[in-house]
Motif scaffolding. Sequence first.
Motif, mmCIF file in Angstrom:
data_model
loop_
_atom_site.group_PDB
_atom_site.id
_atom_site.type_symbol
_atom_site.label_atom_id
_atom_site.label_comp_id
_atom_site.label_asym_id
_atom_site.label_seq_id
_atom_site.Cartn_x
_atom_site.Cartn_y
_atom_site.Cartn_z
ATOM 1 N N GLN A 166 0.799 -1.249 0.011
ATOM 2 C CA GLN A 166 0.168 0.057 -0.080
ATOM 3 C C GLN A 166 0.987 1.161 0.034
ATOM 4 O OE1 GLN A 166 -3.232 -0.249 -0.198
ATOM 5 N NE2 GLN A 166 -2.790 -2.281 -0.560
ATOM 6 N N LEU A 167 0.117 2.488 -0.183
ATOM 7 C CA LEU A 167 0.937 3.703 -0.136
ATOM 8 C C LEU A 167 1.548 4.032 1.084
ATOM 9 C CD1 LEU A 167 1.196 6.201 -2.080
ATOM 10 C CD2 LEU A 167 -0.972 7.066 -0.694
ATOM 11 N N ILE A 168 2.712 4.434 0.989
ATOM 12 C CA ILE A 168 3.548 4.923 2.392
ATOM 13 C C ILE A 168 3.142 6.472 2.332
ATOM 14 C CG2 ILE A 168 5.635 5.691 3.077
ATOM 15 C CD1 ILE A 168 6.888 3.612 1.095
ATOM 16 N N PRO A 169 2.478 6.743 3.564
ATOM 17 C CA PRO A 169 2.066 8.271 3.822
ATOM 18 C C PRO A 169 3.173 9.273 3.647
ATOM 19 C CG PRO A 169 1.557 6.671 5.626
ATOM 20 C CD PRO A 169 2.278 6.015 4.824
ATOM 21 N N VAL A 170 2.594 10.515 3.355
ATOM 22 C CA VAL A 170 3.643 11.548 2.768
ATOM 23 C C VAL A 170 4.647 11.954 3.896
ATOM 24 C CG1 VAL A 170 2.116 13.348 3.468
ATOM 25 C CG2 VAL A 170 3.516 13.639 1.285
ATOM 26 N N GLN A 171 4.427 11.858 5.045
ATOM 27 C CA GLN A 171 5.140 12.247 5.944
ATOM 28 C C GLN A 171 6.427 11.543 6.121
ATOM 29 O OE1 GLN A 171 2.141 11.016 9.282
ATOM 30 N NE2 GLN A 171 3.874 10.374 10.209
ATOM 31 N N TYR A 172 6.572 10.392 5.427
ATOM 32 C CA TYR A 172 7.711 9.409 5.611
ATOM 33 C C TYR A 172 8.369 9.611 4.131
ATOM 34 C CZ TYR A 172 5.052 7.637 9.325
ATOM 35 O OH TYR A 172 4.327 7.618 10.499
ATOM 36 N N CYS B 74 9.830 12.454 0.837
ATOM 37 C CA CYS B 74 10.542 13.688 0.761
ATOM 38 C C CYS B 74 9.536 14.958 0.415
ATOM 39 C CB CYS B 74 11.654 13.705 -0.782
ATOM 40 S SG CYS B 74 10.516 13.715 -2.103
ATOM 41 N N ASP B 75 8.379 14.652 0.256
ATOM 42 C CA ASP B 75 7.389 15.693 0.113
ATOM 43 C C ASP B 75 6.573 15.849 1.453
ATOM 44 O OD1 ASP B 75 7.199 16.005 -2.817
ATOM 45 O OD2 ASP B 75 6.395 14.009 -2.749
ATOM 46 N N GLY B 76 7.014 15.254 2.589
ATOM 47 C CA GLY B 76 6.579 15.635 3.839
ATOM 48 C C GLY B 76 7.728 15.601 4.727
ATOM 49 N N ALA B 77 7.862 15.229 6.038
ATOM 50 C CA ALA B 77 8.794 15.433 7.227
ATOM 51 C C ALA B 77 10.072 14.552 6.856
ATOM 52 C CB ALA B 77 8.194 15.254 8.255
ATOM 53 N N ASN B 78 9.903 13.517 5.629
ATOM 54 C CA ASN B 78 11.026 12.659 5.517
ATOM 55 C C ASN B 78 11.356 11.808 6.883
ATOM 56 O OD1 ASN B 78 12.428 11.382 3.314
ATOM 57 N ND2 ASN B 78 13.782 13.253 3.312
ATOM 58 N N HIS B 79 10.417 11.564 7.624
ATOM 59 C CA HIS B 79 10.628 10.745 8.902
ATOM 60 C C HIS B 79 10.899 9.168 8.452
ATOM 61 C CE1 HIS B 79 8.534 13.695 11.630
ATOM 62 N NE2 HIS B 79 9.986 14.255 11.476
ATOM 63 N N ARG B 80 11.386 8.520 9.150
ATOM 64 C CA ARG B 80 11.388 6.954 8.750
ATOM 65 C C ARG B 80 10.192 6.404 9.232
ATOM 66 N NH1 ARG B 80 15.587 7.383 12.803
ATOM 67 N NH2 ARG B 80 14.820 6.569 14.780
ATOM 68 N N PRO B 81 9.555 5.317 8.527
ATOM 69 C CA PRO B 81 8.138 5.061 9.044
ATOM 70 C C PRO B 81 8.475 4.053 10.157
ATOM 71 C CG PRO B 81 8.861 4.021 7.148
ATOM 72 C CD PRO B 81 10.035 5.098 7.390
ATOM 73 N N PRO B 82 7.517 3.912 11.199
ATOM 74 C CA PRO B 82 7.756 2.941 12.397
ATOM 75 C C PRO B 82 7.529 1.601 11.864
ATOM 76 C CG PRO B 82 5.343 4.126 12.295
ATOM 77 C CD PRO B 82 6.505 4.559 11.303
ATOM 78 N N GLY C 213 21.510 7.654 7.045
ATOM 79 C CA GLY C 213 20.545 7.389 7.736
ATOM 80 C C GLY C 213 19.170 7.581 6.805
ATOM 81 N N TYR C 214 18.028 7.351 6.909
ATOM 82 C CA TYR C 214 16.742 7.198 6.291
ATOM 83 C C TYR C 214 16.576 8.536 5.527
ATOM 84 C CZ TYR C 214 12.020 6.767 4.937
ATOM 85 O OH TYR C 214 10.932 6.639 4.073
ATOM 86 N N LYS C 215 16.408 8.186 4.170
ATOM 87 C CA LYS C 215 15.722 9.295 3.112
ATOM 88 C C LYS C 215 14.538 8.721 2.497
ATOM 89 C CE LYS C 215 18.732 12.971 2.853
ATOM 90 N NZ LYS C 215 18.529 14.243 2.860
ATOM 91 N N GLY C 216 13.518 9.362 2.524
ATOM 92 C CA GLY C 216 12.329 8.705 2.084
ATOM 93 C C GLY C 216 12.093 8.731 0.741
ATOM 94 N N PRO C 217 10.931 8.100 0.382
ATOM 95 C CA PRO C 217 10.620 8.052 -1.197
ATOM 96 C C PRO C 217 10.557 9.406 -1.775
ATOM 97 C CG PRO C 217 9.169 6.631 0.018
ATOM 98 C CD PRO C 217 10.143 7.192 0.977
ATOM 99 N N CYS C 218 11.140 9.437 -2.931
ATOM 100 C CA CYS C 218 11.041 10.891 -3.659
ATOM 101 C C CYS C 218 11.164 10.501 -5.227
ATOM 102 C CB CYS C 218 12.211 11.660 -3.225
ATOM 103 S SG CYS C 218 12.195 13.404 -3.662
#
Length: 149
Positions: A12-18, A20-28, A90-95
């Motif tokens: 499923q879709l990874i929420p935007v906060q995880y 580059c369009d969001g906070a780029n936090h790593r997902p739990p 470190g983690y860099k999210g989907p972009c």
Amino acid sequence: MKLISPAFQHGQLIPVQYTCDGANHRPPLTISDVPKEARSLTLVVEDPDAPSKVFTHWLLYDLPPSTQHILEQEALLDGVEGVNDFGTRGYKGPCPPSGTHRYVFRLFALDTQLALPQGARKEDVLAKLKDHVLATAELVGTYARKHTT
């Protein structure tokens, strides 16, 4: 062994906060059913749909086998982070540059510790874990950027 996230379901879709369009936090992440004989865990997060190569978003190795949760913003007290394909640790999210991409979170239970220095590259991590994998688990999320014109 199982790897899940309370933030998104497999496929499923990874929420935007995880991303580059969001906070780029790593997902739990939640880890369970690690083999008793495991000595460490390694996590590799990749985008196999990237245009030029399989793109690495996160490398985390020598996690204690007792690890059950990787929290969104908590400092990583245990484990060592390698260099991703952005050239940082470190983690860099989907972009993704275009279209919908898959992001594969692959967890390895190992019969040893890798004992690599901080900032190792994916090639070194994968070479060192070869022949030491007791179990694997995989979680896949997707993401497509909403481009504005």
